[in-house]
Design a protein around this motif. Structure first.
Motif, PDB file in Angstrom:
ATOM      1  N   ARG A  29       1.036  -1.346   0.079  1.00  0.00           N
ATOM      2  CA  ARG A  29      -0.071  -0.006  -0.091  1.00  0.00           C
ATOM      3  C   ARG A  29       0.824   1.142   0.046  1.00  0.00           C
ATOM      4  NH1 ARG A  29      -2.782  -1.206   5.242  1.00  0.00           N
ATOM      5  NH2 ARG A  29      -1.095  -2.775   5.085  1.00  0.00           N
ATOM      6  N   ASP A  30       0.753   2.230  -1.294  1.00  0.00           N
ATOM      7  CA  ASP A  30       1.511   3.013  -1.165  1.00  0.00           C
ATOM      8  C   ASP A  30       0.829   4.465  -1.106  1.00  0.00           C
ATOM      9  OD1 ASP A  30       3.200   5.077  -2.129  1.00  0.00           O
ATOM     10  OD2 ASP A  30       4.150   4.298  -3.701  1.00  0.00           O
ATOM     11  N   LYS A  31       0.872   4.959   0.135  1.00  0.00           N
ATOM     12  CA  LYS A  31      -0.024   6.172   0.401  1.00  0.00           C
ATOM     13  C   LYS A  31       0.431   7.329   0.015  1.00  0.00           C
ATOM     14  CE  LYS A  31      -3.893   4.300   1.140  1.00  0.00           C
ATOM     15  NZ  LYS A  31      -4.204   3.390   2.349  1.00  0.00           N
ATOM     16  N   GLY A  33       4.200   9.123   0.230  1.00  0.00           N
ATOM     17  CA  GLY A  33       4.828   9.330   1.858  1.00  0.00           C
ATOM     18  C   GLY A  33       5.137   8.031   2.484  1.00  0.00           C
ATOM     19  N   MET A  34       3.912   7.371   2.799  1.00  0.00           N
ATOM     20  CA  MET A  34       4.129   6.156   3.477  1.00  0.00           C
ATOM     21  C   MET A  34       4.059   4.987   2.506  1.00  0.00           C
ATOM     22  SD  MET A  34       4.705   6.756   6.874  1.00  0.00           S
ATOM     23  CE  MET A  34       3.726   5.832   8.109  1.00  0.00           C
ATOM     24  N   ILE A  35       4.815   3.857   2.790  1.00  0.00           N
ATOM     25  CA  ILE A  35       4.346   2.587   2.039  1.00  0.00           C
ATOM     26  C   ILE A  35       4.374   1.526   3.273  1.00  0.00           C
ATOM     27  CG2 ILE A  35       5.481   1.009   0.128  1.00  0.00           C
ATOM     28  CD1 ILE A  35       6.751   3.486  -0.920  1.00  0.00           C
ATOM     29  N   TRP A  36       3.397   0.629   3.001  1.00  0.00           N
ATOM     30  CA  TRP A  36       3.353  -0.414   3.774  1.00  0.00           C
ATOM     31  C   TRP A  36       3.452  -1.715   2.922  1.00  0.00           C
ATOM     32  CZ3 TRP A  36       0.115   3.746   5.005  1.00  0.00           C
ATOM     33  CH2 TRP A  36       0.300   4.252   6.254  1.00  0.00           C
ATOM     34  N   ILE A  37       4.010  -2.841   3.703  1.00  0.00           N
ATOM     35  CA  ILE A  37       3.873  -4.095   2.824  1.00  0.00           C
ATOM     36  C   ILE A  37       3.910  -5.186   3.789  1.00  0.00           C
ATOM     37  CG2 ILE A  37       5.574  -5.886   2.018  1.00  0.00           C
ATOM     38  CD1 ILE A  37       7.306  -3.572   0.580  1.00  0.00           C
ATOM     39  N   ASP A  38       2.642  -5.966   3.437  1.00  0.00           N
ATOM     40  CA  ASP A  38       2.463  -7.160   4.204  1.00  0.00           C
ATOM     41  C   ASP A  38       3.454  -8.492   3.695  1.00  0.00           C
ATOM     42  OD1 ASP A  38       0.515  -5.968   5.620  1.00  0.00           O
ATOM     43  OD2 ASP A  38      -1.248  -6.647   4.357  1.00  0.00           O
ATOM     44  N   LEU A  39       4.341  -8.789   4.633  1.00  0.00           N
ATOM     45  CA  LEU A  39       5.189  -9.785   3.954  1.00  0.00           C
ATOM     46  C   LEU A  39       4.546 -11.238   4.839  1.00  0.00           C
ATOM     47  CD1 LEU A  39       7.890 -10.104   2.665  1.00  0.00           C
ATOM     48  CD2 LEU A  39       9.178 -10.115   4.647  1.00  0.00           C
ATOM     49  N   ARG A  42       5.008 -18.901   5.827  1.00  0.00           N
ATOM     50  CA  ARG A  42       4.041 -20.057   6.677  1.00  0.00           C
ATOM     51  C   ARG A  42       3.504 -19.519   7.818  1.00  0.00           C
ATOM     52  NH1 ARG A  42       6.616 -25.421   8.318  1.00  0.00           N
ATOM     53  NH2 ARG A  42       5.016 -25.614   9.916  1.00  0.00           N
ATOM     54  N   TYR A  43       4.250 -18.942   8.584  1.00  0.00           N
ATOM     55  CA  TYR A  43       3.599 -18.733   9.946  1.00  0.00           C
ATOM     56  C   TYR A  43       2.635 -17.413  10.131  1.00  0.00           C
ATOM     57  CZ  TYR A  43       7.546 -21.742  10.339  1.00  0.00           C
ATOM     58  OH  TYR A  43       8.117 -22.981  10.153  1.00  0.00           O
ATOM     59  N   GLY A  44       2.719 -16.410   9.412  1.00  0.00           N
ATOM     60  CA  GLY A  44       1.936 -15.374   9.421  1.00  0.00           C
ATOM     61  C   GLY A  44       2.221 -14.469   8.543  1.00  0.00           C
ATOM     62  N   ILE A  45       1.787 -13.141   8.888  1.00  0.00           N
ATOM     63  CA  ILE A  45       2.032 -11.864   8.039  1.00  0.00           C
ATOM     64  C   ILE A  45       2.478 -10.788   9.100  1.00  0.00           C
ATOM     65  CG2 ILE A  45       0.582  -9.852   6.836  1.00  0.00           C
ATOM     66  CD1 ILE A  45      -1.153 -12.067   5.606  1.00  0.00           C
ATOM     67  N   THR A  46       3.418 -10.011   8.596  1.00  0.00           N
ATOM     68  CA  THR A  46       4.056  -8.959   9.447  1.00  0.00           C
ATOM     69  C   THR A  46       4.204  -7.695   8.415  1.00  0.00           C
ATOM     70  OG1 THR A  46       5.272 -10.376  10.923  1.00  0.00           O
ATOM     71  CG2 THR A  46       5.922  -8.200  10.771  1.00  0.00           C
ATOM     72  N   GLN A  47       3.733  -6.627   9.105  1.00  0.00           N
ATOM     73  CA  GLN A  47       3.626  -5.292   8.114  1.00  0.00           C
ATOM     74  C   GLN A  47       5.048  -4.603   8.369  1.00  0.00           C
ATOM     75  OE1 GLN A  47       0.010  -3.043   8.119  1.00  0.00           O
ATOM     76  NE2 GLN A  47       1.345  -1.275   9.157  1.00  0.00           N
ATOM     77  N   LEU A  48       5.617  -4.205   6.917  1.00  0.00           N
ATOM     78  CA  LEU A  48       6.742  -3.472   6.942  1.00  0.00           C
ATOM     79  C   LEU A  48       6.485  -2.040   6.829  1.00  0.00           C
ATOM     80  CD1 LEU A  48       8.801  -5.982   4.708  1.00  0.00           C
ATOM     81  CD2 LEU A  48       8.723  -5.855   7.042  1.00  0.00           C
ATOM     82  N   LYS A  62      14.103   1.459  -4.457  1.00  0.00           N
ATOM     83  CA  LYS A  62      14.087   0.059  -4.283  1.00  0.00           C
ATOM     84  C   LYS A  62      12.703  -0.621  -4.008  1.00  0.00           C
ATOM     85  CE  LYS A  62      17.772  -3.308  -3.113  1.00  0.00           C
ATOM     86  NZ  LYS A  62      18.615  -3.618  -2.036  1.00  0.00           N
ATOM     87  N   VAL A  63      12.118  -0.057  -2.967  1.00  0.00           N
ATOM     88  CA  VAL A  63      10.822  -0.538  -2.705  1.00  0.00           C
ATOM     89  C   VAL A  63       9.766  -0.342  -3.695  1.00  0.00           C
ATOM     90  CG1 VAL A  63       8.765   0.046  -1.280  1.00  0.00           C
ATOM     91  CG2 VAL A  63      10.910  -0.114  -0.082  1.00  0.00           C
ATOM     92  N   LYS A  64       9.729   0.995  -4.397  1.00  0.00           N
ATOM     93  CA  LYS A  64       8.966   0.981  -5.689  1.00  0.00           C
ATOM     94  C   LYS A  64       9.079  -0.016  -6.760  1.00  0.00           C
ATOM     95  CE  LYS A  64       7.822   5.429  -4.328  1.00  0.00           C
ATOM     96  NZ  LYS A  64       6.535   6.045  -4.176  1.00  0.00           N
ATOM     97  N   GLU A  65      10.233  -0.752  -6.753  1.00  0.00           N
ATOM     98  CA  GLU A  65      10.406  -1.888  -7.746  1.00  0.00           C
ATOM     99  C   GLU A  65       9.677  -3.044  -7.262  1.00  0.00           C
ATOM    100  OE1 GLU A  65      14.510  -2.746  -8.239  1.00  0.00           O
ATOM    101  OE2 GLU A  65      14.959  -1.081  -8.314  1.00  0.00           O
TER     102      GLU A  65
END
Ligand code: ASP
Length: 583
Positions: A29-31, A33-39, A42-48, A62-65
């Motif tokens: 999610r690129d808002k 100014g702020m970008i969030w990534i759900d990673l 097998r064990y779950g999801i963590t937000q970056l 790099k993130v934009k790629e």
């Protein structure tokens, strides 16, 4: 080191920790100014989280790629989230990333890797490895694993030992069709893949391994249905020095253990019903006993009143649907349509409404006045407000149709609750089944099943009436397991082959190894096998066993992912001495 933690384990206690995690990108999610990534792993999801300004420009570029399903490694500090997600264990934190490694790129996946995916069944089958990334499918795999582990734990705790039996075996004519494998070293000869380890487990009993089990792959070349696969898994078991009662008790223990450990469900009792009663009261040897609505035979009550349909019928039988007397014309018409469907096969439906004002009316008012209909209510033990549904015709066909109608009514009335589990042992099966087409008897279970000792004499004159020490475990209308006490006497086994129409030489040719082994001290023995995939789907609460198999086949027996079966090369065929002539 690729990771210090998984994507499922960081929480508020880890705030300020420096961590590295690796996984697949579920969402970006690129808002601005702020970008969030759900990673995901097998064990779950963590937000970056990445923040323009505080994150380096180089890293932001790099993130934009990045794109969905890229495999990345991220390092940073755990921080408390401002807007928390109470639905996931990691929902209170995020990682403020300062170092990012793209481990691998990904093409855009052909469907979304979400619980509610936009991918159709075929597409998901083709990309099964992507489908397996979805949480729901992963849960199914974990459930299967848990059931296997708990099965092993339980059986190990009561001294069963797991022994592997071969996959390349001799083809035997009885049962389903074999899959065969040509032998290169023995031109013109074939192995078969086992339909079950039946003979081997009996040989293990002769060898003295008195409690055997195996979670084992079996192969049957049959026409497929939703709950069948050409290769499937059984929990296969055999015991020596046991009677039917010992087997039922041992595996009642296994079933209770699995329900308790895997679903935290207490199974208090496993009732038993004879095959004859199952047919009489439910029209099926796989009765769903989560609800009543048992069959009531009406021959005595209804015949001889001038209604030809009943008078000519071998059987008139019905069920009483409590509280349905106010069904509209439309609803009773729907039921009539239902029973007339070719898969159900009845020619019509007769109903009687026991109205709440105590009056009765029916679709056969012309032949049966209220006084007559009162007798029906007595037979059904019906109460005002009930609806009696009656079918007539040849016995077997009518029972089968009424069984379908009963299940349909169970569905309509919400009586087949998915979170209620009602196992039942079906016992006293007939030993044999007559086949009109080939004019011979077939073993109802398999040719190694023992007749009840008191019925052995009947084998000569009236084989059809012989009962077997055979049993099925049925849960919620699904056959989950079946087995029997086996013949362990050579002469009786010979006789059984005779009854099944084998000549001595044929029996010798096919089963000589078993008959031979019987010469060397076969102990009394018996066993059972459970359909492991079905057990998984029952525990998981979905109908298709395919959901619980990592790489299943489709309805035509194809693996859509690797596109098998497939042709083989001329060279391979030559080596196998096989010439293919397609008709
Ligand atoms: N071998 C049997 C089957 O596959 C089960 C058994 O009799 O133990 O159905």
């Amino acid at each position: 080191m690729y990771r210090t933690h998984t994507c499922g384990e960081l929480n508020i206690k880890n705030v300020n920790d420096r961590v590295t995690i690796s996984g697949w990108i579920q969402r970006i999610r690129d808002k601005g100014g702020m970008i969030w990534i759900d990673l995901r792993d097998r064990y779950g999801i963590t937000q970056l989280v990445f923040e323009e300004g505080s994150t380096s420009t180089e890293l932001i570029l790099k993130v934009k790629e990045l794109g969905r399903e890229f495999v990345i490694q991220a390092t940073g500090n755990v921080i408390e989230r401002i807007s928390k997600n109470p639905n996931i264990p990691t929902g209170e934190i995020e990682i403020k990333v300062d170092t990012l490694n793209i481990l691998n790129k990904s093409e855009l996946p052909p469907f979304t890797i979400e619980d509610n995916t936009d991918g159709g069944e075929e597409l998901r089958a083709k990309y099964r490895y992507l489908d397996l990334r979805r949480n729901v499918v992963k849960k199914a795999m974990e459930l299967r694993h848990r059931l296997a582990i708990e099965t092993r734990n339980y059986l190990d705790s009561i001294h069963f030992i797991e022994i592997e039996t071969p996959c390349l075996i001799r083809s035997t004519p009885e049962g389903a069709r074999d899959f065969v494998v040509p032998s290169r070293m023995n031109p013109g000869e074939f192995y078969a893949l086992p339909q079950s380890p039946q003979n081997f487990k009996q040989l293990l009993m002769i060898a003295g391994y008195d409690k055997y089990y195996q979670i084992v792959r079996c192969f049957r070349d049959e026409d497929l249905r939703a709950d069948r696969q050409p290769e499937f898994t059984q929990i296969d078991c055999e015991m020596s020095f046991v009677e039917q009662e010992d087997i039922l008790n041992t595996f009642e223990g296994l079933i209770k253990h699995l329900f308790k450990r895997v679903k935290d469900v207490e199974i208090s009792s496993l009732p038993r019903i004879t095959f004859a009663d199952a047919m009489k009261y439910y029209g099926s040897d796989k009765p769903d006993i989560r609800f009543g609505m048992k069959f009531v035979e009406l021959n005595e009550v209804v015949k001889g009143k001038g209604f030809k349909v009943f008078d000519d019928a071998e059987t008139v039988v019905g069920i009483c649907a409590a509280g349905c007397s106010e069904y509209s014309r439309k609803q009773t018409d729907e039921l009539t349509e239902f029973v007339k469907k070719p898969q159900v096969g009845a020619s019509g439906l007769i109903y009687v409404k026991y109205n709440t004002d105590d009056t009765l009316n029916s679709s056969v008012d012309k032949f049966y006045n209220e006084e007559e209909l009162k007798k029906w209510t007595t037979a059904f033990e019906a109460k005002p407000g009930d609806l009696m549904l009656v079918l007539a015709g040849p016995k077997e066909k009518t029972q089968k149709a009424l069984c379908e109608l009963r299940l349909e009514m169970g569905n309509r009335l919400g009586l087949r609750k998915p979170d209620v589990f009602m196992p039942v042992w079906v016992v006293d099966f007939p030993l044999l089944e007559w086949d009109e087409e080939t004019k011979r008897y077939y073993a109802k279970h398999h040719p190694f099943t023992a007749p009840k000792p008191e019925h052995i004499l009947l084998l000569d004159n009236n084989p059809g009436s012989v009962h077997a020490n055979a049993y099925d475990l049925v849960i919620n209308g699904v056959e989950i397991g079946g087995g029997s006490i086996r013949i362990f006497d050579r002469d009786l086994q010979k006789k059984m082959f005779h009854v099944l129409g084998f000549r001595d030489e044929e029996a010798e040719h096919q089963f000589g190894f078993l008959m031979n082994a019987f010469k060397f001290g076969a102990p009394p023995h018996g066993g059972i096998a459970f359909g492991f995939d079905r057990l998984c789907s029952l525990f998981g609460g979905t109908e298709s066993i395919r959901d619980y198999i990592a790489f299943p086949k489709n309805n035509s027996g194809r693996d859509m992912m690797s596109d098998s079966p497939s042709k083989i090369s001329e060279a391979q065929l030559k080596e196998l001495n096989i010439q293919i002539k397609l008709q």
